[in-house]
Scaffold this motif. Structure first.
Motif, PDB file in Angstrom:
ATOM      1  N   ASN A 187      -0.410  -5.705  -6.381  1.00  0.00           N
ATOM      2  CA  ASN A 187      -0.140  -4.344  -5.912  1.00  0.00           C
ATOM      3  C   ASN A 187      -1.074  -3.930  -4.767  1.00  0.00           C
ATOM      4  OD1 ASN A 187       1.314  -1.916  -5.939  1.00  0.00           O
ATOM      5  ND2 ASN A 187      -0.150  -0.948  -7.322  1.00  0.00           N
ATOM      6  N   GLY A 216      -5.028  -1.612  -5.325  1.00  0.00           N
ATOM      7  CA  GLY A 216      -4.622  -2.917  -5.839  1.00  0.00           C
ATOM      8  C   GLY A 216      -5.820  -3.812  -6.101  1.00  0.00           C
ATOM      9  N   GLY A 220       1.869  -2.352  -1.492  1.00  0.00           N
ATOM     10  CA  GLY A 220       2.067  -2.849  -2.844  1.00  0.00           C
ATOM     11  C   GLY A 220       2.445  -4.317  -2.917  1.00  0.00           C
TER      12      GLY A 220
END
Length: 266
Positions: free
Chosen positions: A9, A71, A34
């Protein structure tokens, strides 16, 4: 096969300086949106996309020249997403980058031997002279090139020096960012052959960034296609060429000039 990189992500946004207001902070521009993928140890993975796709930005995140906005990026089981420089320093030797323009990445005031030796000394390697000599040998440059300066070399030779500087540190991973785009066809083929041999001989993992799918097809086992910061395909390269799933991939393939107008990629 174990994974060297695990990306989950991944997001990155930067200030959009083209729209900076008179007061307050500049708006944020989302570059990576992402992304999730893995790079197995020993793999050769292509990262392809057009201008503005985010491919070079992604590469710089992998070697932590840029810190993600969100992420997670793990390198050989270590979360490097937000490591500070002191914690990153021992790992930096293990992931190296070769740049598109070797002339701008090589110090013009230093000889080739000094250029290759500098990161070795920074990381406190022993037998620096011996390692420089072996690196030159690995990339097919005579030992006498250690005394030459970048302006005395051809484009292909300068790129070999950049490769020598990277492999001298005995890394696990090399990121090559558009490194053949400025070379003629003959020099391109020589550099690609060299990378193939180094991957096999040294057990390297390689991520090869390019806008040119024909080069990716020549070198990479797997291809990640980026478009506007999103992964639109992540597949075995042969399968991607035989049956592209995304419209954007088909556009990239259609843009490749073919020597035979009746030829098709499949």
């Amino acid at each position: 096969m174990a994974d060297l990189y695990t990306v989950e992500n991944l997001r990155l946004s930067l200030a959009d300086m083209t729209r900076k207001p008179l007061l307050g902070a500049a708006p944020r521009l989302e570059i990576l949106k992402g992304l999730s993928f893995t790079i197995p140890k020993g793999a050769v993975v292509g990262i392809v996309g057009g201008s503005g796709s985010g491919k070079s930005t992604l590469g710089r995140v992998l070697v932590r020249l840029l810190e993600p906005s969100g992420g997670r990026v793990s390198f050989d089981g270590v979360d490097i997403t937000h490591l500070d420089e002191s914690a990153l320093r021992p790992l930096r030797r293990r992931f190296q980058m070769i740049f598109q323009d070797p002339m701008s990445s090589l110090n013009p005031r230093h000889g080739v031997g000094t250029i290759i030796a500098e990161p070795l000394r920074l990381h406190q390697f022993d037998d620096v002279a011996g390692r420089v000599a072996r690196a030159l040998d690995h990339v097919g440059l005579p030992q006498g090139f250690a005394a030459r300066y970048p302006h005395e070399l051809s484009g292909g030779q300068r790129q070999r020096v950049g490769i020598a500087r990277a492999i001298a540190l005995e890394p696990d991973f090399i990121l090559a960012d558009e490194i053949v785009s400025g070379l003629d066809v003959s020099s391109q083929a020589q550099v690609l052959n060299l990378l193939e041999r180094l991957v096999a001989d040294l057990g390297l993992t390689l991520a090869f960034i390019s806008h040119d799918l024909s080069v990716i097809r020549r070198l990479c086992q797997r291809t990640i296609v980026l478009h506007q910061g999103v992964i639109v395909e992540d597949r075995i390269t042969a399968d991607l060429f035989a049956d592209p799933q995304a419209a954007y991939t088909r556009e990239l393939l259609d843009a490749i000039p073919l020597p035979d107008p009746d030829q098709v990629w499949a």
